[in-house]
Design an enzyme around this catalytic site. Structure first.
Site, PDB file in Angstrom:
ATOM      1  N   PHE A  44     -28.141  94.959  38.023  1.00 52.75           N
ATOM      2  CA  PHE A  44     -29.544  93.175  37.937  1.00 52.75           C
ATOM      3  C   PHE A  44     -30.335  92.631  36.927  1.00 52.75           C
ATOM      4  O   PHE A  44     -30.537  93.911  36.593  1.00 52.75           O
ATOM      5  CB  PHE A  44     -29.355  92.852  39.611  1.00 52.75           C
ATOM      6  CG  PHE A  44     -30.950  94.170  39.825  1.00 52.75           C
ATOM      7  CD1 PHE A  44     -32.177  93.407  39.888  1.00 52.75           C
ATOM      8  CD2 PHE A  44     -31.307  94.570  40.292  1.00 52.75           C
ATOM      9  CE1 PHE A  44     -33.458  92.894  39.784  1.00 52.75           C
ATOM     10  CE2 PHE A  44     -32.392  95.773  40.756  1.00 52.75           C
ATOM     11  CZ  PHE A  44     -33.575  95.058  40.213  1.00 52.75           C
ATOM     12  N   SER A  72     -27.364  98.122  30.902  1.00 51.92           N
ATOM     13  CA  SER A  72     -27.975  98.645  31.853  1.00 51.92           C
ATOM     14  C   SER A  72     -26.781  98.720  32.492  1.00 51.92           C
ATOM     15  O   SER A  72     -25.617 100.002  32.621  1.00 51.92           O
ATOM     16  CB  SER A  72     -28.365  97.492  32.593  1.00 51.92           C
ATOM     17  OG  SER A  72     -29.743  97.388  32.038  1.00 51.92           O
ATOM     18  N   GLY A 168     -32.343 101.526  32.259  1.00 45.84           N
ATOM     19  CA  GLY A 168     -31.443 100.424  33.189  1.00 45.84           C
ATOM     20  C   GLY A 168     -32.291  99.843  33.900  1.00 45.84           C
ATOM     21  O   GLY A 168     -33.130 100.490  35.311  1.00 45.84           O
ATOM     22  N   LYS A 169     -32.287  98.634  35.029  1.00 42.44           N
ATOM     23  CA  LYS A 169     -32.267  97.429  35.945  1.00 42.44           C
ATOM     24  C   LYS A 169     -30.978  98.499  37.215  1.00 42.44           C
ATOM     25  O   LYS A 169     -30.211  96.838  37.012  1.00 42.44           O
ATOM     26  CB  LYS A 169     -32.707  96.135  35.620  1.00 42.44           C
ATOM     27  CG  LYS A 169     -33.462  96.296  35.352  1.00 42.44           C
ATOM     28  CD  LYS A 169     -34.631  94.385  35.082  1.00 42.44           C
ATOM     29  CE  LYS A 169     -34.628  93.761  36.630  1.00 42.44           C
ATOM     30  NZ  LYS A 169     -35.912  94.865  37.407  1.00 42.44           N
ATOM     31  N   ILE A 170     -30.820  99.590  37.583  1.00 43.76           N
ATOM     32  CA  ILE A 170     -29.782 100.256  38.364  1.00 43.76           C
ATOM     33  C   ILE A 170     -30.815  99.921  39.338  1.00 43.76           C
ATOM     34  O   ILE A 170     -30.841 100.424  40.010  1.00 43.76           O
ATOM     35  CB  ILE A 170     -29.626 101.331  37.829  1.00 43.76           C
ATOM     36  CG1 ILE A 170     -29.358 101.468  36.807  1.00 43.76           C
ATOM     37  CG2 ILE A 170     -28.608 102.047  38.780  1.00 43.76           C
ATOM     38  CD1 ILE A 170     -29.747 102.883  35.501  1.00 43.76           C
TER      39      ILE A 170
END
Length: 317
Positions: A44, A72, A168-170
């Site tokens: 996101f 990401s 990453g925005k995981i």
């Protein structure tokens, strides 16, 4: 007891971009068997749009956010069915379709995740992509933005680089941050600060950390630390250096925060939030310091279109 400003949307969009089309908010739904709901495989972004000095709405550093969104997805091998240009345009479309809904700006949330189909850790299902918008004020509260917040070093550790993918925005990785945030709030603080496995300051639950010494030296953890490469962090680094300030990207310990002259957090949601206390130790004079105030003021001038030098960071709707 401190309360979190991260509440439900105050004003939601009428329309959501989902899988290539704008659909009514209530129709933007997924099945309970969605793979990401069970295993957390999703990514996101958080993007802010601001009302600028000429009355228009501009999205701040939109393309950089979308590039990180795609990075990401690439990191976790989540196939992305849309290009950078398509996603950039989709964000613009979400706001353009309902410009009267957000006259003062909005928060955009692109999200991509593995959809329903097969289950199990080895499943590969089609990727779902959505972009929502809502009105979101100061993430850590208007008072915190003006007067500073209280932070607590968490008992939870920022995950090691061989455990999580720090660039990453995981989605699933944020359970670590949620636990740290809840612990801090339940203890009466506003936000948590996580250390890395070696005991050095990493980041807050959803923000990067800046520490300013009593003589004005500015430090922030380096990208060799297990931190997200924050776009607001990157913005602040550039603004500080353009002001002629030297910034060190280095490791430092929690007690460096205790004896700092100033501490502040950066993030798209938190913007530039001063920290007035860490672990019951007053930071500096117990109020936002001059460098923090200066960079906060400049940041808000930039995002609202008052600084021509940084116009390239604005995408007008």
């Amino acid at each position: 007891m401190a309360t979190s400003a991260a509440s439900s949307p105050v004003l939601k969009a009428d329309w959501v971009w989902m899988d290539g089309a704008l659909v009514p908010w209530g129709d933007a739904q997924v099945h309970v068997m969605t793979h990401a709901l069970h295993y957390g495989l999703g990514v996101f972004e958080g993007i802010r749009a601001y009302k600028t000095k000429d009355g228009r709405i501009a999205i701040f550093r939109l393309r950089e956010h979308i590039r990180r969104f795609l990075d990401s997805a690439h990191i976790i091998m989540l196939a992305m069915p849309y290009s950078e240009d398509q996603l950039v345009q989709a964000c613009i479309d979400v706001l353009a379709r309902q410009a009267d809904r957000f006259p003062n700006g909005a928060y955009l949330r692109p999200v991509a995740f593995m959809g329903d189909g097969a289950m199990g850790l080895g499943a590969i299902n089609p990727t779902r992509v959505a972009i929502c918008a809502w009105e979101w004020g100061s993430y850590l509260g208007d008072k915190g933005l003006k007067e500073g917040i209280r932070a607590k070093v968490s008992s939870f550790t920022r995950m090691h680089v061989n455990v999580n993918m720090v660039r990453g925005k995981i989605s699933g990785q944020y359970v670590n941050s949620i636990l740290a945030k809840r612990e801090a709030v339940l203890a009466g603080y506003d936000e948590a600060i996580l250390l890395d496995i070696s005991g050095f300051v990493a980041e807050a639950s959803g923000e990067n950390v800046f520490c300013i010494g009593r003589h004005g030296a500015v430090r922030t953890p380096s990208l060799s630390s297990p931190i997200l490469r924050g776009i607001t962090r990157d913005t602040v680094l550039e603004l500080l250096r353009d002001q002629g300030r030297q910034v060190e990207e280095v490791s430092f310990t929690r007690d460096a925060l205790y004896i700092a002259g100033e501490v502040f957090f950066t993030g798209t949601a938190a913007e530039i939030t001063p920290v007035r206390e860490v672990d019951n130790r007053t930071v500096g004079e117990g109020r936002p310091g001059p460098i923090t105030q200066s960079i906060q003021e400049l940041y808000f001038r930039v995002v609202r279109g008052h600084e021509p030098k940084y116009q390239h960071w604005l995408t007008y709707v």
